[in-house]
Design a protein around this motif. Sequence first.
Motif, PDB file in Angstrom:
ATOM      1  N   LEU A   1       0.867  -1.295  -0.038  1.00  0.00           N
ATOM      2  CA  LEU A   1       0.028  -0.129   0.029  1.00  0.00           C
ATOM      3  C   LEU A   1       0.886   1.405  -0.113  1.00  0.00           C
ATOM      4  O   LEU A   1       0.548   2.358  -0.557  1.00  0.00           O
TER       5      LEU A   1
ATOM      6  N   ARG B   1      -9.600  -4.144   7.100  1.00  0.00           N
ATOM      7  CA  ARG B   1      -9.407  -3.075   6.391  1.00  0.00           C
ATOM      8  C   ARG B   1      -8.055  -3.198   5.499  1.00  0.00           C
ATOM      9  O   ARG B   1      -8.167  -2.882   4.188  1.00  0.00           O
TER      10      ARG B   1
ATOM     11  N   LYS C   1      -8.330  -4.540  -3.422  1.00  0.00           N
ATOM     12  CA  LYS C   1      -9.070  -3.460  -4.285  1.00  0.00           C
ATOM     13  C   LYS C   1      -7.966  -3.117  -5.307  1.00  0.00           C
ATOM     14  O   LYS C   1      -8.302  -2.504  -6.392  1.00  0.00           O
ATOM     15  N   ARG C   2      -6.546  -2.908  -4.797  1.00  0.00           N
ATOM     16  CA  ARG C   2      -5.776  -2.508  -5.722  1.00  0.00           C
ATOM     17  C   ARG C   2      -4.858  -3.523  -6.379  1.00  0.00           C
ATOM     18  O   ARG C   2      -3.929  -3.184  -7.302  1.00  0.00           O
TER      19      ARG C   2
ATOM     20  N   ARG D   1      -8.747  -5.665   2.594  1.00  0.00           N
ATOM     21  CA  ARG D   1      -9.897  -5.006   1.436  1.00  0.00           C
ATOM     22  C   ARG D   1      -9.144  -4.147   0.774  1.00  0.00           C
ATOM     23  O   ARG D   1      -9.263  -4.181  -0.665  1.00  0.00           O
ATOM     24  N   GLU D   2      -8.162  -3.051   1.180  1.00  0.00           N
ATOM     25  CA  GLU D   2      -7.797  -2.306   0.282  1.00  0.00           C
ATOM     26  C   GLU D   2      -6.578  -2.852  -0.573  1.00  0.00           C
ATOM     27  O   GLU D   2      -6.221  -2.282  -1.365  1.00  0.00           O
TER      28      GLU D   2
ATOM     29  N   MET E   1      -5.742   6.766   4.968  1.00  0.00           N
ATOM     30  CA  MET E   1      -6.940   5.626   4.426  1.00  0.00           C
ATOM     31  C   MET E   1      -7.306   4.624   5.397  1.00  0.00           C
ATOM     32  O   MET E   1      -8.463   4.244   5.515  1.00  0.00           O
TER      33      MET E   1
END
Length: 185
Positions: free
Chosen positions: A31, A70, A77-78, A73-74, A44
């Motif tokens: 991330l 979280r 998503k990417r 999930r993040e 975020m």
Amino acid sequence: MTLFRDGLDQAVQRAFTRPVPKSAGAQMRYLVKQLKGTKAVAQMLRISQRTVERYVKDQIKKPRPDLAARLEREVKKRWQPQIRAKAKERAATTGGIVIDTRARLGYTAPIGSTDQDRIRHLTVALPPQYAARLFDAQEQGATEQRLQELAAEALKEVYFQDGGRRAGQLEEVRFTDIEHLEFDL
């Protein structure tokens, strides 16, 4: 609960060619690299920038359950955006999408026909145009209710009406009491 949105995401995630990072440190480093800094990641995830730095250096290894969810999930998503885009493109142009559901399905039909809701287990291959509608609606931020309506409309046209060969007077199909829902590309 977002059955349809999560189901579409899981179908696309099955196309990934590499596994998603598992450890909290690896996820945090990913991330940080994607968002180009620890400050953006901290905002975020709603944690301090120092906490992000400690995860990156593997000083903290086990996040709290809510933070772990979280974080995962993040990252998902990417993860592999090009593979994700190709999978959606393939489903929307040539492959279509398969819906497997066990739910109470009812419909509105003319008087004199049996339109009583009943539990059905359906596995139906939907043509590409329906996959395109579902993915477009998902990307535009459609509500769970709207995605459910689009899936019901697709089932009406493909399963109940068989492409216009039967049940021509069928007006509306509706999902209720969904026990199981899964999409596959």
